[in-house]
Structure formats: structure tokens, C-alpha cells
Design a protein around this motif. Structure first.
Motif, PDB file in Angstrom:
ATOM      1  N   GLU A 344      11.201 -22.323   0.998  1.00 23.16           N
ATOM      2  CA  GLU A 344      11.586 -20.926   0.940  1.00 23.16           C
ATOM      3  C   GLU A 344      11.690 -20.485  -0.519  1.00 23.16           C
ATOM      4  O   GLU A 344      12.313 -21.179  -1.324  1.00 23.16           O
ATOM      5  CB  GLU A 344      12.948 -20.711   1.611  1.00 23.16           C
ATOM      6  N   PRO A 345      11.126 -19.379  -0.859  1.00 24.06           N
ATOM      7  CA  PRO A 345      11.312 -18.918  -2.238  1.00 24.06           C
ATOM      8  C   PRO A 345      12.770 -18.497  -2.448  1.00 24.06           C
ATOM      9  O   PRO A 345      13.433 -18.056  -1.523  1.00 24.06           O
ATOM     10  CB  PRO A 345      10.395 -17.701  -2.334  1.00 24.06           C
ATOM     11  N   GLU A 346      13.237 -18.673  -3.670  1.00 25.11           N
ATOM     12  CA  GLU A 346      14.534 -18.097  -3.982  1.00 25.11           C
ATOM     13  C   GLU A 346      14.401 -16.585  -3.892  1.00 25.11           C
ATOM     14  O   GLU A 346      13.314 -16.039  -3.770  1.00 25.11           O
ATOM     15  CB  GLU A 346      14.959 -18.537  -5.385  1.00 25.11           C
ATOM     16  N   SER A 347      15.528 -15.959  -3.995  1.00 20.72           N
ATOM     17  CA  SER A 347      15.533 -14.521  -3.708  1.00 20.72           C
ATOM     18  C   SER A 347      14.941 -13.685  -4.845  1.00 20.72           C
ATOM     19  O   SER A 347      15.626 -12.932  -5.509  1.00 20.72           O
ATOM     20  CB  SER A 347      16.963 -14.070  -3.429  1.00 20.72           C
ATOM     21  N   PHE A 348      13.660 -13.873  -5.069  1.00 19.85           N
ATOM     22  CA  PHE A 348      12.968 -12.988  -6.000  1.00 19.85           C
ATOM     23  C   PHE A 348      12.144 -12.007  -5.189  1.00 19.85           C
ATOM     24  O   PHE A 348      11.421 -12.397  -4.284  1.00 19.85           O
ATOM     25  CB  PHE A 348      12.045 -13.788  -6.925  1.00 19.85           C
ATOM     26  N   THR A 349      12.248 -10.756  -5.521  1.00 16.73           N
ATOM     27  CA  THR A 349      11.491  -9.763  -4.763  1.00 16.73           C
ATOM     28  C   THR A 349      10.520  -9.057  -5.695  1.00 16.73           C
ATOM     29  O   THR A 349      10.722  -8.976  -6.896  1.00 16.73           O
ATOM     30  CB  THR A 349      12.430  -8.713  -4.150  1.00 16.73           C
ATOM     31  N   TYR A 350       9.471  -8.549  -5.113  1.00 18.89           N
ATOM     32  CA  TYR A 350       8.494  -7.797  -5.902  1.00 18.89           C
ATOM     33  C   TYR A 350       7.807  -6.810  -4.961  1.00 18.89           C
ATOM     34  O   TYR A 350       7.830  -6.984  -3.729  1.00 18.89           O
ATOM     35  CB  TYR A 350       7.474  -8.750  -6.531  1.00 18.89           C
ATOM     36  N   PRO A 351       7.215  -5.754  -5.489  1.00 20.27           N
ATOM     37  CA  PRO A 351       6.529  -4.789  -4.625  1.00 20.27           C
ATOM     38  C   PRO A 351       5.242  -5.383  -4.070  1.00 20.27           C
ATOM     39  O   PRO A 351       4.413  -5.881  -4.826  1.00 20.27           O
ATOM     40  CB  PRO A 351       6.246  -3.611  -5.564  1.00 20.27           C
ATOM     41  N   THR A 352       5.101  -5.316  -2.766  1.00 18.32           N
ATOM     42  CA  THR A 352       3.978  -5.963  -2.093  1.00 18.32           C
ATOM     43  C   THR A 352       2.892  -4.963  -1.712  1.00 18.32           C
ATOM     44  O   THR A 352       3.051  -3.761  -1.870  1.00 18.32           O
ATOM     45  CB  THR A 352       4.455  -6.645  -0.800  1.00 18.32           C
ATOM     46  N   VAL A 353       1.804  -5.518  -1.165  1.00 16.46           N
ATOM     47  CA  VAL A 353       0.716  -4.655  -0.703  1.00 16.46           C
ATOM     48  C   VAL A 353       1.210  -3.677   0.372  1.00 16.46           C
ATOM     49  O   VAL A 353       0.745  -2.536   0.449  1.00 16.46           O
ATOM     50  CB  VAL A 353      -0.468  -5.516  -0.187  1.00 16.46           C
ATOM     51  N   ALA A 354       2.190  -4.095   1.170  1.00 14.83           N
ATOM     52  CA  ALA A 354       2.739  -3.178   2.177  1.00 14.83           C
ATOM     53  C   ALA A 354       3.416  -1.992   1.510  1.00 14.83           C
ATOM     54  O   ALA A 354       3.318  -0.843   1.956  1.00 14.83           O
ATOM     55  CB  ALA A 354       3.732  -3.931   3.071  1.00 14.83           C
ATOM     56  N   ASP A 355       4.112  -2.266   0.408  1.00 17.54           N
ATOM     57  CA  ASP A 355       4.712  -1.173  -0.346  1.00 17.54           C
ATOM     58  C   ASP A 355       3.627  -0.273  -0.930  1.00 17.54           C
ATOM     59  O   ASP A 355       3.784   0.945  -0.997  1.00 17.54           O
ATOM     60  CB  ASP A 355       5.583  -1.738  -1.477  1.00 17.54           C
ATOM     61  N   GLY A 356       2.550  -0.889  -1.347  1.00 19.21           N
ATOM     62  CA  GLY A 356       1.440  -0.112  -1.878  1.00 19.21           C
ATOM     63  C   GLY A 356       0.850   0.804  -0.827  1.00 19.21           C
ATOM     64  O   GLY A 356       0.489   1.951  -1.116  1.00 19.21           O
ATOM     65  N   VAL A 357       0.737   0.308   0.390  1.00 21.40           N
ATOM     66  CA  VAL A 357       0.232   1.138   1.483  1.00 21.40           C
ATOM     67  C   VAL A 357       1.185   2.301   1.736  1.00 21.40           C
ATOM     68  O   VAL A 357       0.764   3.459   1.867  1.00 21.40           O
ATOM     69  CB  VAL A 357       0.048   0.293   2.763  1.00 21.40           C
ATOM     70  N   ASP A 358       2.481   2.001   1.776  1.00 23.54           N
ATOM     71  CA  ASP A 358       3.468   3.074   1.954  1.00 23.54           C
ATOM     72  C   ASP A 358       3.316   4.151   0.879  1.00 23.54           C
ATOM     73  O   ASP A 358       3.453   5.342   1.161  1.00 23.54           O
ATOM     74  CB  ASP A 358       4.890   2.495   1.867  1.00 23.54           C
ATOM     75  N   GLY A 359       3.045   3.704  -0.309  1.00 17.71           N
ATOM     76  CA  GLY A 359       2.886   4.653  -1.407  1.00 17.71           C
ATOM     77  C   GLY A 359       1.730   5.596  -1.173  1.00 17.71           C
ATOM     78  O   GLY A 359       1.838   6.814  -1.409  1.00 17.71           O
ATOM     79  N   VAL A 360       0.619   5.065  -0.711  1.00 19.12           N
ATOM     80  CA  VAL A 360      -0.547   5.916  -0.462  1.00 19.12           C
ATOM     81  C   VAL A 360      -0.258   6.872   0.692  1.00 19.12           C
ATOM     82  O   VAL A 360      -0.623   8.055   0.649  1.00 19.12           O
ATOM     83  CB  VAL A 360      -1.799   5.051  -0.200  1.00 19.12           C
ATOM     84  N   ARG A 361       0.417   6.372   1.723  1.00 20.28           N
ATOM     85  CA  ARG A 361       0.791   7.251   2.849  1.00 20.28           C
ATOM     86  C   ARG A 361       1.703   8.385   2.377  1.00 20.28           C
ATOM     87  O   ARG A 361       1.586   9.526   2.828  1.00 20.28           O
ATOM     88  CB  ARG A 361       1.543   6.445   3.921  1.00 20.28           C
ATOM     89  N   PHE A 362       2.626   8.046   1.529  1.00 22.69           N
ATOM     90  CA  PHE A 362       3.566   9.039   0.999  1.00 22.69           C
ATOM     91  C   PHE A 362       2.814  10.153   0.262  1.00 22.69           C
ATOM     92  O   PHE A 362       3.054  11.342   0.480  1.00 22.69           O
ATOM     93  CB  PHE A 362       4.555   8.326   0.070  1.00 22.69           C
ATOM     94  N   ILE A 363       1.912   9.767  -0.610  1.00 20.92           N
ATOM     95  CA  ILE A 363       1.119  10.759  -1.349  1.00 20.92           C
ATOM     96  C   ILE A 363       0.368  11.661  -0.375  1.00 20.92           C
ATOM     97  O   ILE A 363       0.365  12.888  -0.496  1.00 20.92           O
ATOM     98  CB  ILE A 363       0.125  10.057  -2.300  1.00 20.92           C
ATOM     99  N   ASP A 364      -0.241  11.019   0.604  1.00 21.61           N
ATOM    100  CA  ASP A 364      -1.029  11.743   1.595  1.00 21.61           C
ATOM    101  C   ASP A 364      -0.186  12.788   2.333  1.00 21.61           C
ATOM    102  O   ASP A 364      -0.601  13.936   2.517  1.00 21.61           O
ATOM    103  CB  ASP A 364      -1.582  10.717   2.592  1.00 21.61           C
ATOM    104  N   ALA A 365       1.003  12.390   2.742  1.00 14.73           N
ATOM    105  CA  ALA A 365       1.876  13.319   3.479  1.00 14.73           C
ATOM    106  C   ALA A 365       2.325  14.465   2.582  1.00 14.73           C
ATOM    107  O   ALA A 365       2.407  15.619   3.018  1.00 14.73           O
ATOM    108  CB  ALA A 365       3.079  12.559   4.044  1.00 14.73           C
ATOM    109  N   CYS A 366       2.599  14.160   1.330  1.00 18.87           N
ATOM    110  CA  CYS A 366       3.016  15.221   0.397  1.00 18.87           C
ATOM    111  C   CYS A 366       1.891  16.233   0.193  1.00 18.87           C
ATOM    112  O   CYS A 366       2.122  17.452   0.160  1.00 18.87           O
ATOM    113  CB  CYS A 366       3.441  14.629  -0.946  1.00 18.87           C
TER     114      CYS A 366
END
Lengths: 379, 379, 379, 379
Positions: A344-366
Motif C-alpha cells: 500500500e502506498p503511504e498517504s501521498f496524494t496527487y491529481p489523477t487522470v480522473a481529476d483531469g477528466v473532471d476538469g474537462v467536464r467542468f470547463i465544458d459545463a461552464c
């Protein structure tokens, strides 16, 4: 042993030195291959500058690179590939390297359309590949502190979110006409259907997510073309509805004179509130209901360990943008290593491809909301 | 081609990763040799972490390193050596490497006595070797901006200087008894005759010099042992007389609760004033007589080019301590390269061995002043 | 029923409207008599402006005023007299009104010599008269909060004090030659042997006392004449030794360009520290050892009641200089009323004639120290 | 001779002492009559506290007061009447005093419905009576400086407006259940159809107008009930369309923990920008395109005279809320006097009954927009 990575793009300056610094700041990785430019001379020069001594791993184009590098195995194989090319090429390059089995780090925005972005997410998932999208500002240690505080309930239930990213550079660029850089961003053919929202609005959207875990369910946007002759918006005001009826207010601007890169995030809760400002990146304003305003300082022992581990110096010694980049790379690499080691990785987080997809959806909706006169649009 | 450097010390953590980051942040140099620890295992481990792949250049002690490395010539020879060992060993190590003909970068303080420091300065001069002493904070771009403004007469003749470096770490360390690090600094046998003055007072002294070009002609110091049981002072207040009857006030403390590394410099002139604070390192407060307070932001075009060139990002994107280190290394290396190429270096400045000698003299004079009841002592 | 007060001086503008506002802000007192100017027309005009409707109580000179007013008794008698004349007349006026039995409020400095000041103190004591000296800045609610915190041990034992009062007005006045006001202050015949120390250094000295209860046992001062042609010092740096070997550092300047009235006080202790800045007068920076920096806001319930009672609005609504004046008057009057009613006054404090004497002694010692080359002088 | 005024309401504390201080701070007016409470004892006590010595002018109800006072003429007649009663009574009281020919000062909101407000405006106009509505925050000197700068074109054409007024008091009140005051505001029967928008949103709306001269043509609002059990909104987010397609963003909140009365206004233009924050009320952030951020300080000579004349102390000496009130009163009275003397008033401005009407219309439009799901509604 250090991880090895390759890079596509990077000879154009801009963001790529930040990626280099971010990837190497913790001595965890070294650049081993790349296609930095399609111009041979620039390509070779960049390779030398960045210390790629094996010239056989400096490629004339990304397809050759993907082809050749995919033949290498074991210690010789690239552990991941970094994509820092113009936005409209992210999709095709990322797709190919995913098909060849390479974990990726890609600059934001992930892609220009929701469909492309979703395809990349699916490819990464099918191939079991880690994929980071560099929403830079989420890498600051105090953003992680904010997230931990919110997850631990330190400010109670979230009630309202106010986030902004005002910049002034476009106002300056328009009078100085200094920069191909500025003009590139203002051309809808290359940059898509949105300027300020896609370029920096999406940074706010993800910063909120990084700090709170929340993504908007629907948005209402008003775009402003300032000056009116611009093909795309340079200023954008967005109402968001987050889960549990939490309202959010996002504002991004590139004509906000007197504001440089003044990202600011305020999250209010039933028991307290937090505020972070880019100009004071190593501190977090924290108020508990009924108590005085406090300023938590990065690396201090009263912070959560998940935040403290992202600091490299003592409290009071400022870390900046490169170190924030470094934290995204470090977390991504910690996850790569953990996976390889079957733990298990230690608790390091980073923005993932799923976050990237959300970002594109957000732009699109705006974009859709604005086109329809500022109406609510589901994300 | 990148410059090659070696390092003595560094396995103990602390300041050495900052040196590594500073030396490599601009892709100008690579670590090629070192003696990182006298313990073989730590030494090897550090070499691997920092990418010294040629194990024949990882040495069991600094003397062997100096001996062996001095045999290499041409591209194979180290361009400079970095010394990051405990203070009481700087002298002997620096002396040997100077004798072997290596340019040096050494952590401050340069040496424990004025005699040792002067000997090193003389050796460097006789051998025609560049020698940087890493007074870190002088590397910030806005300190260079301050210097340029003052040299261009933007604030007129200097009238008064007020500088301070309050820290709180010792108050914390004393209750947390957490750190060999703290205890090492508090032992007069290792650290010399002064604690706060030598450790951070000297940072102020040089910061004033970096920003104004001025060194004190005489000093009047009052040391405080807080708590009284300390063997050395943890708080120091110093009056300085600079040339042209300019008075300066310096205060350094390691028991100033609520202050982290809050270096602050104010220089007043007949036509204006400047102020810099570490907590807001990328800005410089500038006031012209009769006008409103202004905040100059790093990398902005209204700054002097000598300052702008020390910034790596856009205005509003913070750079921090590592980048300040990077600026010292970069300037040192620009000078190394210019000398090698037989040309005048561009206007990059860095703290030299002469500054290091001044620092030791300053500490010495403060110690004497305090011992004699806070009287004026010539530096 | 409101208290009645008289005033000597006041037609010249400057500080006197602040006294008027301070005295009346809480609806506790009304101006009933005065000698505002020796010029009849100005005197009458000021009386009308300030609502002294009984013209028989508007006097041509302070002696007549003292004589006539001392004949009135009961409700008709002035409860106190305010002296806002130039510094060199405080002594004679105060002396006469004390002899006539009037409680006094006098602007600082109390007198020009220690002997005069002590005589006034003795007179007040012998006659059992309350006597306030308006060290304005001590009236801020957060200074009282600081005092309460220190007395309650919230920051432990005091270890070091750093206080400053930089102003820029003299630099401006010298180029603008705008002001009789400036020139009056620069004339040693009227102002005494000291300029910056007497004018504002003494404000710092008392602010420290108001916040901590401490007065210096000895001082070491360096005066700077900036520009050198000034007859008196415009910049002063003072080391203080407070009881229990606490060192204090005071700096006052009237040539500090970029600093308006930037009084700042920092008190460090073994368990915490407090900091107050005039520019942010309604907040107090508080740090407890090991915890984050906090900002206490005036009138908030977490403050001590002695501070809260000095606020008139809600937290976040700024109070300023007039309200600070008001707090001194209010406290003085609360004590007057309590004495009259034969009860213990509630815990309202104000600077007394004894504090005024201490202030004159402090100036005197600083002058001597400076004259002798910055040596320690007992206060 | 001082102006004479009467007051209706005021015994309940709250805002009324601010009106008293504001009206008298410049020694221009005195309270001569009033009906402070319908409870005889409170009424008499307040009259005594505030120095209304002629008890025949202390009235049991406002109707008697209007009747009796309207019989007085000449110097004996009230120059104006101040109304500081609960919001739902403003209309009837103001109406009667207008009918009796008295100029008025009324707390905001002017009335609960647009119809009532318009009727008052018409009455004032028909009777040729000045009528001020106390939008307090517009009284700060630096708001006037902002207005002058904008009118002089110092920041070019306005491009975007961002204003906010976050408070935390309601969050505190809800857990402390301390205050009838809080509960009064939360009762729709007394307070109307809106809470946060009517109470403080309208302060923002007018602050924008005071600084820029602009009123919104249409609005789009989203109200949040936080906690959900509240009858009215405690948080409101409003998009505005100002003339010339300028977008404005307003946010008001009473549940924003960590924010006290943190009114903040940013106005962006084609050539510069200004920013004002209540927490730093005596300064104005000013940025000219391409230049550094500047902070203009109140009363400094580089400000416009219309702003300078609103300051009472020297630069660096803070003025606060009472002085802002004072500026509204002073400007109103300067206009009264000028009119009486048949001359043009000097350039003193204050919020008028027409501004009060606009405020009620604004609230009304926001309520409608929110009720219809955040759609655009004409004001």
C-alpha cells in the motif's frame, strides 16, 4: 536506485523547467530519454542541458520515442513519461504512451474534449497505469493540511466555498504585445472554447477538490470578454452547487490588475473555516468557531503528518512553486514504487487522470452555461 | 557541458540537501565526487541517493578525496568543491582543497577564528581561486533589487539601517529536547564563543552588506543568555556604526516565540526607503519620499535586470529558500565560467571569502564588546 | 449627570481636538470652561465651536481661570482640567491648578525637567488629586489585553522586549518646509534637550510599561542627527535593562520614510509572546510556545474583560486614535467618580503623573547616555 | 452656531451611539430633542446621558415629537431629525417628519418595500428636504479617494467589480443563543423577506455605488439558508450587470467563520485597479497597469482633496467606524448649511434617500431572482 523518466516537449521553456525541477528535487528520479522538440538542434541542446547523456535516447518525434522506449525492459525501462507539449497534442501523445504501457505525468488540461479525456482515463485503467495531471497548486503542503483538517472534521460540515484565481498578465500582454505565449492562449483553434475558465478556472476547480474532496454537481457561469474584442473570455464567474447543497463561488480572471497569481481558497464549515492564499503559500489561516484567527505554518508539528512530510525545510523557510511541483511528482513516484513493491502506498496524494477528466467536464459545463445566458448546467 | 563538483560532508541532512538543490536547480552542475560521511555505509548511501555513480570518486575521508581528485585534469577535474561539514572543520578542509587548487563553496561561518579565516582568504587569493561562502538569504532576487536601487541612488544617501533575525526554534528545542542539532549548536567547544551572533547575527551582518555594500566599522553588543543556564547567548542586540556615521541596529534571537525565520531588513535614505521580509521574500517594500508605499514584485519588468535574471518564474509565483541557494550557486558558477572563458562575468554577485572573513571579524568584535559591558569595539 | 471639565490651550489645533473627542466620546463629560488662546478672538471662537455657552467661563489667561474657577463649588465646580498647551508651559500651569485643587489631565511630556516633574507629582499627592498624562497609545483596548495576559502569566516570564516608533514626518517636513509645527519641535529652546526621544521615544517607554508593568533601570542610547544640521536628534536607538535582567530594545525615528506612525511592540516570554502594531491596532498577535500564531481581535469574548470593556463596537469594526484617547479619559473619569463615591474603582487604568515623571527621567537618562558616548546610565 | 438635531429611537443601544458620535464628532451639531424610547424611564435616562437638558423636548412618542417640534421656528427649530428605530418603523416615522418639513437622517434600510421607499423619496423631493441614509462604510475617507480616482479616470474604464461582506456573527450567535438582537434580525415578520441580502448585501451594493457611481441594471442571486433551519438566508451570492456590460460579483455572509466585518471592494479598470478592505480602512491599494502595487494612506497629500478633507488626524493615525459615521453626518450638514446660505455646497457627498430607494429595489430584485432559481431579474 533512482527512477528513470522520459519527456515529450520541453524545449519551449515555459512550464517544462518546473517539471524538471519538480521531478528531480527530491533526488528520486533522473531524466533518461526525451523528445524535447521536433527541431533537431533544439532537441539536442535541451537534452544536453538536462543531462540526457545517452543520445540514442533523444528522439526526433514522440512516435519513435514511444516505439523505441517500449522495447526496453527492466532497469533500462522508463518508469514514467512526462508530457509537456501544447494542450491540443496531449491527447494523441498520452494515448500512444498509454498503449505502450507507460505511466504518465501530463500537464493540464488533460485534453480539449470530454470524449478524449474519458478515453485516456479508460486506457489508463485498462492498462493499470498510474497517470498524474499536474494541477500545480494542489501540491502545496498547506493544501494537504487543509484536506486533512476537513477530513478529520476540524471545521465541521462544509457550508460554503469561495475560491478565486485573479491574474493580471493578460492586461499587461495586451498593451505590451510581448508574447507569442499570450497569443497562443488566445487563439480558440489551439486552446479550445474557453480561455480563462480552461486555463485557470480549472485550477480553482481542482484546488477545491484537493482541499475538500468535493466536485461540483452543476454550474452557472458568466464569461466576460475583456476587452470585448477578445475571441474568448478573459474573466469568468462561476456559481457551483456541490453535494449536500453546498454553494461554491469561483472567480478567475486574467485582467485583474494588481493581482499576480493570487489564487485564494476559503472553505467555511459549521465549526470553523480555513483560508489559503498563494501569496502566503506556506501558511494556512484557520479559525475555530468562537476562537481567534490562527495561522498554521508549514512543517510545524501541530500540522497533520501528511502535510508535514511535504515540507523540506524548517518552519519559516519558504518553499515555492517548484517545491509544489515536487510534491506532486514525489507523491506520484511514491505510489509508483509502492505498487511495484506490492505494498500500500503511504498517504501521498496527487491529481489523477480522473481529476483531469473532471476538469474537462467542468470547463465544458461552464461553456454551455455561459452560452445559454448563465443557466444551471449539470457537470 | 555541466560543471562538475564534489562535496565534503552532507550525509547528516540539515543544510546539505539545500546545497544540492541550489547547485543543480539551474541544470548547470552535477555532483561527481564526494566524501559525505566518515561512516562507510552512510557515505555510500548518500552517494547513491545523490547520483554519484562512479564509486571510485566516493572517498572515505576528505584528505584522500583532495589527494585523488587533485590528480584529475581537464574535463575530468572537479570545477569546484562544496564544504558542508560542522563549523569547526571548515578551516582545515578548506585549506587543503585550496592548496590543491580547487575553487570552493563553504557554508558559513567560514571559520571559528579571525586568523583562520584570514589565512583562507589569503590562500584563495594566492592561488587565484574563487571562493563562495553561502550566506543564503542574500540570494533572494529582491535583495539584489535592493542593492541595485541603493547603488543607483533611488533612496538617496543611507541614513539608518534596522535589521533583525528573530527565530523561535531554541525555545521549542529546549522544551522538546528533540535535537542533537540544537545541542550541537549550544556547545561552545564545537560552535565557538558565540551562539546567536555567530549563527544568525552574522546572517544579518552580511544581508546588510549584500543590500547596501556597507560593513560596520565598530559595534556595541549586548548578549542575553535566555534561559540563564545557557552557556552561550541566545539573543543578541547590536549597535553598529557604518561609514558616513550611519547607525545600524541589528537584533538576532533564537528565543523569539512567534517568529520563525523572520529576517527583516529596513534601509532608510534621504530620498526613500526599502524593506524586505523573509516571510514575503518575493516582494520589496519601496517608499519614495512623499509617495505612497509600494511593493515591488520579483521578476516584474520595473525591477533592475540584475534582479530579474535571478527569478525563474512569473511574477506572483513564489520562489523560496532553495531558489535563493540556487542564485548563490548560479552566480558563483557564472563567474567560474567567465573566468575560464577569459571574459568579464556578467553582473552576478555572491558572498565571497572576503565576506566570510568580515563575518568572523564581526562576531569577534561583538563578543569582545559584550564581554566588556557593551562598549564600542572596532571591527 | 455629566462631569464638567475645563481646558487650557486648544485653539491651536493639533492634539486638542483629540482631547475633546476623547473626553466626550462616551457622553461622560462636557466642556464648561476654558482659556483656549491668549488671543481674545481665537479664544472666543474656540469656545463657541466647542460649545462653552457660558462666556463668563471663557478666560483671557490661565491664571484668571484658575482663580475664578477655584471659587466655584459643588455641581458648579470643574471636575477636572485639561492642559494642552506647548510642552514648556505644562509645569507652571499644572502647578497652579493643582494648588487650586483641580484633578488634571496633561499632555505628555509632563515637564521639561525631572525636578519640575517630581514637584508636580508631589503636589498631586499632597493634595490628593488624580492626575493623568495622556500617553495616547496606551489607551488601545489591545494594549490592555496585552497587560492582562502578561499579568496572568499567559506568556510566562518576560525574556526580551522590542519596541519601536518609526515616523517619516520630519523627512517630509524638511523638504516641504510646511510647518511651524515641525519647526517648533526642532527648536531646543522650546522643546528641551531632546527631540525624537522626548517626543516619541517616551511614548514607547510608556507603552512598554502599560503593556508589561516594567520600567527600565538603566539605559544606553545613541542619538542620530539626521540630517546632520539638526540641533537635536531625529532618530534614537536605546538599549534598556529592565528588572530581572530583561533586555529591551527601543527605537524611535522621525526620518523613517515609509513608516507613518508605526508604533510596534513585541514582548517575548518563556511560554509565549505578544505583538501589537499601531497599523493594526484592533488586533493582538499572540503565540503560545509550540502553537500557531493567533490574532486576538478587540471586543471578542476570549479577551480579558478589562480589555473588552474598552471597546465600543463589535469585533471587526475598527476603533482608532480618538477612541484610544477616549479610553484614557474614560478610565480617568471612572476613577474620579469612584473616589467621589468612596468605592474602589473598577479596573480601569490610565497613565498617571508618576508615569509622567518616569517619562521625564527616562528622557534625561537617554540624553546623558548619548552625551557620554552611549554608556549605561541609571534611570 | 451648532446645528440642532432630534432623534427618534436610540435607547436600545446598538447603532444609536454611533449616530450620536458621528453627529457630534466635528463639533457641528448638538442633540436638542428626542423620543428615545416609548418607555418613560429609559427615555428620560437616555436624554440625560446624551445631554438633552430641556426635558420639555423629550417626548413620549414620535408623533408628539413631530407635532411639537414642528411648532418651533428659527434658531429654536431642529435642523434635522435622526431615525434609528427598528427597520419596520422607518417608513411611518420618516413620512411624518418629512410632512412636518424636517430634513432627515435614517438608518438603512430605508423601508421594507419599494413602494414605501419611493413614497419617502417623493415626499422629500416635493418638500425640498435633504435626506441621508446611513450606509456607514461609504463614509471612510479612502472610499471617497476611490471615487475621485475613478471619476478622474485614474484606472481607466471599469471592467469588473468584486465586492464582499463576510461576517461570522450569526454562526456565533446560533451556538451562543446570546442575543435578542440576532433573533430580531432572523424573524421575517420584522425584517422582511431577506436577511443577509437586506442587512449587509445592501451595504455592498451601496459601497460599490459610492466608490464607482454604478448601480446594477439586473441581478442574479442565490440565497443559502445556513443552517437549513433558518427562515431567511444567511449567505447570498449575487451576480450583477452594471452599465456598459460590466459584471459585478457580490457576496455577503453572516456565517463566514474567521471573518468579522470584512467588507472588501475591488474595482478593476483598463488602466489600473483599486482595492479597499475594512480591516485596513485607512489605506487604499492602488495598482496602475504595469506598475507595482501601491498603498495610499489616508490624509496623505497625494490623495484627492475630497478625500483628505475627510481625515481628522495625521497619516498613520487610524480613524475607525465612528469617524466614518462622522463623515456622513459632516457631509450631510455641510450640504444643509450651504443650502441655507444659498451657495453651492463644497464637494461633500453622502448617501441620499434616492440611494436608499435603490437599495430596497436591489433587495427586492435579489429576492425574486433567488425565488426563481437564480435567474436574471431587472432592478
Amino acid at each position: 536506485m533512482k527512477l528513470k523518466f522520459g519527456m515529450v516537449g520541453g524545449a519551449g521553456g515555459g512550464i517544462s523547467p518546473m517539471h524538471m525541477r519538480g521531478a528531480t528535487i527530491d533526488f528520486m528520479a533522473e531524466l533518461a530519454a526525451g523528445c524535447f522538440s521536433r527541431k533537431a538542434e533544439k532537441n539536442a541542446k535541451q537534452a544536453e542541458l538536462w543531462g540526457v547523456t545517452d543520445t540514442s535516447r533523444v528522439y526526433p518525434d514522440y512516435k519513435t520515442m514511444a516505439e523505441q522506449e517500449s522495447l526496453r525492459q527492466g532497469d533500462d525501462r522508463l518508469d514514467f513519461v512526462v508530457i509537456v507539449t501544447p494542450n491540443d497534442t496531449h491527447y494523441e501523445i498520452a494515448k500512444l504512451f498509454l498503449q505502450k504501457g507507460f505511466p504518465l505525468v501530463c500537464d493540464k488540461p488533460l485534453a480539449l474534449t470530454v470524449e478524449e479525456a474519458e478515453e485516456l482515463e479508460q486506457l489508463a485503467e485498462e492498462n493499470g497505469l498510474l497517470f498524474a495531471v499536474t494541477y500545480t497548486y494542489s501540491g502545496y503542503a498547506m493544501i494537504r493540511q487543509a484536506r486533512e483538517m476537513i477530513e478529520h472534521g476540524d471545521i465541521g460540515e462544509i457550508t460554503y466555498i469561495n475560491a478565486e484565481y485573479p491574474q493580471e498578465w493578460l492586461s499587461l500582454a495586451l498593451v505590451q504585445e510581448n508574447s507569442a505565449n499570450a497569443m497562443w492562449r488566445l487563439d480558440p483553434k489551439q486552446a479550445g472554447k474557453s480561455q480563462a475558465t480552461a486555463d485557470i478556472g480549472t485550477h480553482i476547480e481542482y484546488l477545491v477538490k484537493a482541499a475538500t474532496g468535493l466536485s461540483p454537481k452543476r454550474v452557472l457561469a458568466k464569461f466576460d470578454h475583456i476587452p470585448p474584442t477578445l475571441a474568448m473570455e478573459s474573466n469568468t464567474t462561476i456559481l457551483c452547487e456541490y453535494p449536500n447543497n453546498v454553494t461554491g463561488l469561483l472567480w478567475a480572471s486574467q485582467i485583474a490588475i494588481g493581482q499576480e497569481c493570487d489564487l485564494r481558497l476559503r472553505v467555511f464549515g459549521t465549526k470553523g473555516a480555513i483560508e489559503w492564499q498563494h501569496q502566503d503559500a506556506n501558511r494556512l489561516k484557520v479559525t475555530k468557531l468562537g476562537g481567534p484567527v490562527q495561522y498554521y505554518s508549514a512543517d510545524s508539528p501541530y500540522n497533520y503528518p501528511e502535510s508535514v512530510r511535504l515540507s523540506r525545510t524548517n518552519p519559516g523557510h519558504p518553499e515555492g512553486l517548484f517545491e509544489a511541483f515536487g510534491n506532486i511528482y514525489r507523491s506520484f513516484m511514491e505510489n509508483l514504487i509502492a505498487r511495484r513493491e506490492g505494498r500500500e502506498p503511504e498517504s501521498f496524494t496527487y491529481p489523477t487522470v480522473a481529476d483531469g477528466v473532471d476538469g474537462v467536464r467542468f470547463i465544458d459545463a461552464c461553456v454551455k452555461s455561459n452560452e445559454n445566458g448563465s443557466v444551471w448546467v449539470d457537470v
